[in-house]
Design a protein around this motif. Structure first.
Motif, PDB file in Angstrom:
ATOM      1  N   GLY A 181      12.231  23.628 -21.644  1.00  0.00           N
ATOM      2  CA  GLY A 181      11.882  24.842 -22.350  1.00  0.00           C
ATOM      3  C   GLY A 181      12.202  26.054 -21.534  1.00  0.00           C
ATOM      4  N   PRO A 182      11.904  27.236 -22.051  1.00  0.00           N
ATOM      5  CA  PRO A 182      12.120  28.459 -21.319  1.00  0.00           C
ATOM      6  C   PRO A 182      11.415  28.425 -19.984  1.00  0.00           C
ATOM      7  N   ALA A 183      12.078  29.040 -19.014  1.00  0.00           N
ATOM      8  CA  ALA A 183      11.560  28.953 -17.655  1.00  0.00           C
ATOM      9  C   ALA A 183      10.261  29.709 -17.521  1.00  0.00           C
ATOM     10  N   SER A 184       9.472  29.246 -16.589  1.00  0.00           N
ATOM     11  CA  SER A 184       8.248  29.972 -16.279  1.00  0.00           C
ATOM     12  C   SER A 184       8.580  31.261 -15.589  1.00  0.00           C
ATOM     13  N   GLY A 219      11.169  15.848 -17.117  1.00  0.00           N
ATOM     14  CA  GLY A 219      12.466  16.343 -17.562  1.00  0.00           C
ATOM     15  C   GLY A 219      13.347  15.221 -18.043  1.00  0.00           C
ATOM     16  N   SER A 220      14.508  15.582 -18.576  1.00  0.00           N
ATOM     17  CA  SER A 220      15.449  14.585 -19.067  1.00  0.00           C
ATOM     18  C   SER A 220      16.508  14.244 -18.034  1.00  0.00           C
ATOM     19  N   MET A 256      17.239  29.763 -10.793  1.00  0.00           N
ATOM     20  CA  MET A 256      15.952  29.196 -10.401  1.00  0.00           C
ATOM     21  C   MET A 256      15.076  30.230  -9.698  1.00  0.00           C
ATOM     22  N   ILE A 257      15.685  31.112  -8.907  1.00  0.00           N
ATOM     23  CA  ILE A 257      14.915  32.171  -8.238  1.00  0.00           C
ATOM     24  C   ILE A 257      14.279  33.095  -9.272  1.00  0.00           C
ATOM     25  N   ASP A 312      15.131  24.336 -15.518  1.00  0.00           N
ATOM     26  CA  ASP A 312      14.219  23.398 -16.160  1.00  0.00           C
ATOM     27  C   ASP A 312      12.799  23.712 -15.699  1.00  0.00           C
ATOM     28  N   SER A 313      11.974  24.208 -16.606  1.00  0.00           N
ATOM     29  CA  SER A 313      10.639  24.659 -16.225  1.00  0.00           C
ATOM     30  C   SER A 313       9.773  23.518 -15.708  1.00  0.00           C
ATOM     31  N   THR A 314       9.975  22.314 -16.282  1.00  0.00           N
ATOM     32  CA  THR A 314       9.168  21.182 -15.804  1.00  0.00           C
ATOM     33  C   THR A 314       9.536  20.809 -14.379  1.00  0.00           C
TER      34      THR A 314
END
Length: 698
Positions: free
Chosen positions: A545-548, A682-683, A606-607, A577-579
């Motif tokens: 989902g959308p990143a945190s 995650g997948s 990711m940052i 990947d938020s997870t």
């Protein structure tokens, strides 16, 4: 007895109007200052309207954010606050944006504020310089041309360093003109300082105008030859000092404590200056493409006609023909003027600016992105405004020159029709508008050229109206392209890495000249560094989902409307990947970095999503030699890094053309413990997360 002579009282200087700042001095036309404000207002609307995080380059966005978290990262221009690797540019633009975000909070408008200010400052500085020499009308035309240059609008809505670069180069050039006019040394030293700061913005591109400045000063300054040579020598020393302090500081910094300089082959600033951001840009190689037509596929093949091709024509070339005619005619008109003539010196300076940039951008075999050509805009604008004023006076006062201005306007209109017809299904009404306005302007100019005789006042006004119509006809095409950037849902080609204006015309240089990125089938190291396409599939976000962390200060919810971003914060080029990020944060165990990935665009995503340091092992293109097995072992042994992502959409695969990546990835797979995607929910998306601890280091 003779009466004593009455002392002569010098005339009082013109009194300022009550609202002089807004309306100008009493000796200025009432429309002059409002015209400047109108140009600035139009520019501000184009630069600021409907900007979003997705319009920005996430590579620079992440570096700016890291600079708000670490002063060391701010000084070096590090991609991550842990200071493993820098961006592949000097840090001055990042410093300016970083200071803005430290004061106002990190967000899109806070980051763009200095870039917008620099672009508006360029308009004001150039307006002042042209007004002083060519008059108020020329200055007003110049201001609007610069404000409405399509590629300038596009790049000013991005966080690339070019608006600041142009402002600093322009400031240095205007100071040089002042030094020529006054004979004082201080303005010339100011030129050196401004160009030194420009060097720390985009390195050797800042020096393109230096030959013009030196040649015009040596020719036109009102000093003896020995004094001119001495002053140029002193300015040269100042330029070296102003340009070299950061690289020297990097060199003197203890090697074990400084980050790897991105884009270099050996981790030093000197290699970056001379190689990747130096001769590599002109000759190709050093990660800048080269061969096979040059330009890295972004702006078409190198050659004399590159500025007029399908990629760049609509971005910058609308008024290039007029500028060339105005320069040549202006120099002829001032042929018998004294050596120190200010008008000819200005023509030579702006002509030199334009010719040098034209040659470098046209003939370079290395990376040339469309938005580089924004540096051409001030020269074109000054020549069209100032040279156009000379053509108009010659048209009005000298029958032998009556044909030159109409011919220049006709050529301009013809070229605009060619550019507009390249995208025939886009605003087709513009072609007849340009033709009709040009014909009406030419008819009016010829009909009302001589204001003598009955009705002279009326004829003079109609002549002025005809001139305004001619300007409107010349600016109709570029204005439409410029307005397309904030007006269209596609942003006129915005997306952070290669912003352009206008419709797609089938070129290879990005939306507005075709879609951005490398030519089809391109392999190996991606050209263009931080400004180019994204290597290793990094633009494709992994599943999840959308990143945190979305919704940073200054953003509407943190979700990019265009540019392909999910990630939180400005410049999201695809959310992580938020997870996985949540898992990494929970199991960080005191490490400096959440994880290590192959390239900088993946790390940047990711940052921006996690607001934590993420290590880029091999830079933007995946080819920097920053990470070795020995370096990785030391980081793991010290507890500074526990996780490495290999393969998949986050660019964890081998860096293109970098043999070190194969060696490092093999070591990680052999000694690390693979984390199953099910452990973090995650997948996997073809990527594998590996855990490394001190016990794994042998």
């Amino acid at each position: 007895m003779t009466a004593p002579p009455v002392p002569t009282v010098p005339p009082a200087p013109p009194r300022a109007r009550p609202a002089a700042f807004l309306l100008g001095r009493r000796d200025e036309p009432r429309w002059s200052r409002p015209a400047l404000w109108a140009a600035l207002l139009v520019a501000a609307l184009l630069y600021c309207w409907s900007t979003s995080a997705g319009d920005l380059n996430s590579f620079y966005s992440a570096a700016v954010y890291s600079g708000t978290q670490s002063w060391k990262a701010w000084f070096f221009g590090s991609l991550d606050a842990g200071n493993f690797l820098t961006v592949d540019k000097p840090p001055f633009a990042l410093m300016v944006m970083g200071l803005s975000c430290r004061v106002l909070g990190y967000g899109t408008w806070q980051m763009l504020l200095p870039m917008t200010g620099a672009a508006l400052g360029s308009i004001a500085v150039l307006h002042t310089a042209v007004k002083r020499v060519f008059g108020h009308g020329a200055a007003a035309v110049t201001a609007f041309i610069l404000a409405l240059t399509p590629i300038t609008v596009a790049i000013t809505r991005d966080n690339n360093p070019d608006p600041l670069l142009v402002f600093l180069m322009l400031t240095g050039t205007v100071l040089a003109l002042r030094a020529i006019r006054t004979g004082r040394l201080l303005p010339l030293l100011g030129t050196a300082v401004a160009l030194g700061l420009a060097f720390h913005t985009k390195m050797l591109q800042a020096y393109i105008v230096v030959p013009a400045i030196a040649a015009v000063y040596l020719y036109a300054a009102g000093l003896g030859l020995a004094e001119r040579l001495r002053n140029l020598l002193l300015a040269g020393v100042a330029l070296v000092a102003a340009s070299g302090w950061w690289a020297l500081a990097v060199q003197l910094w203890p090697a074990g404590s400084r980050p790897y300089i991105g884009g270099s082959t050996d981790g030093t600033a000197w290699d970056l200056i001379l190689g990747y951001n130096g001769l590599g840009r002109v000759l190709g190689g050093e990660g800048n493409g080269g061969g096979g037509g040059g330009g890295g596929g972004f702006s078409g093949a190198a050659g004399w006609g590159r500025m007029f091709n399908e990629t760049l024509g609509g971005q910058i070339s609308w008024l290039l023909p007029f500028a060339g005619i105005a320069l040549a005619a202006g120099l002829v008109l001032r042929g018998r003027a004294p050596r120190t003539d200010a008008v000819r010196a200005s023509l030579l300076m702006w002509g030199g600016w334009t010719v040098l940039h034209y040659l470098v951008f046209s003939l370079s075999e290395g990376t040339v992105h469309p938005y580089y050509t924004t540096a051409l805009a001030p020269g074109i604008a000054a020549l069209c405004g100032g040279g156009g004023a000379l053509l108009f006076r010659a048209f009005r006062d000298n029958r032998r020159w009556i044909w030159v201005l109409p011919a220049a306007l006709a050529v301009t209109a013809a070229w605009a029709v060619v550019l507009l017809r390249r995208a025939a299904d886009w605003n087709g009404w513009l072609v007849p508008v340009v033709v009709v306005l040009t014909l009406a302007a030419l008819a009016g100019l010829l009909a009302f050229r001589t204001p003598a005789g009955p009705g002279a006042v009326r004829r003079t006004k109609l002549l002025a109206v005809s001139l305004v119509v001619a300007v409107l006809a010349a600016l109709a095409g570029p204005t439409a392209y410029a307005v397309s950037v904030p007006a269209s849902s596609g942003g006129g080609g915005m997306g952070g890495v290669n912003p352009t204006a206008g419709p797609s015309t089938g070129g290879t240089g990005g939306p507005g000249g075709g879609r951005g990125g490398p030519p089809p089938g391109a392999k190996g190291r991606m050209p263009g560094g931080a400004e180019g396409g994204v290597p290793g599939g990094a633009m494709t976000p992994p599943s999840g989902g959308p990143a945190s962390g979305a919704g940073t200060s200054g953003d509407s919810g943190g979700t990019a409307r265009r540019g392909g971003g999910q990630g939180g914060g400005p410049g999201g080029m695809g959310g992580a990947d938020s997870t996985m990020l949540s898992y990494l944060e929970r199991h960080r165990d005191g490490a400096t970095w959440l994880a290590a990935v192959a390239n900088s665009q993946s790390a940047a995503s990711m940052i921006l999503s996690s607001k934590q340091p993420v290590l880029s092992m091999w830079g933007f293109t995946g080819s920097d030699r920053a990470m070795t097995v020995a370096t990785l072992k030391s980081l793991v042994k010290a507890g500074e890094l526990h996780y490495v992502i290999v393969g998949g959409g986050m660019g964890g695969g081998p860096g293109a053309g970098n043999s070190l990546s194969t060696e490092v990835n093999a070591w990680v797979k052999k000694h690390g413990t693979a984390v199953k995607a099910s452990e973090y929910g995650g997948s996997g998306s073809g990527q594998t997360l590996y855990r490394l601890d001190a016990a794994d280091v042998t």
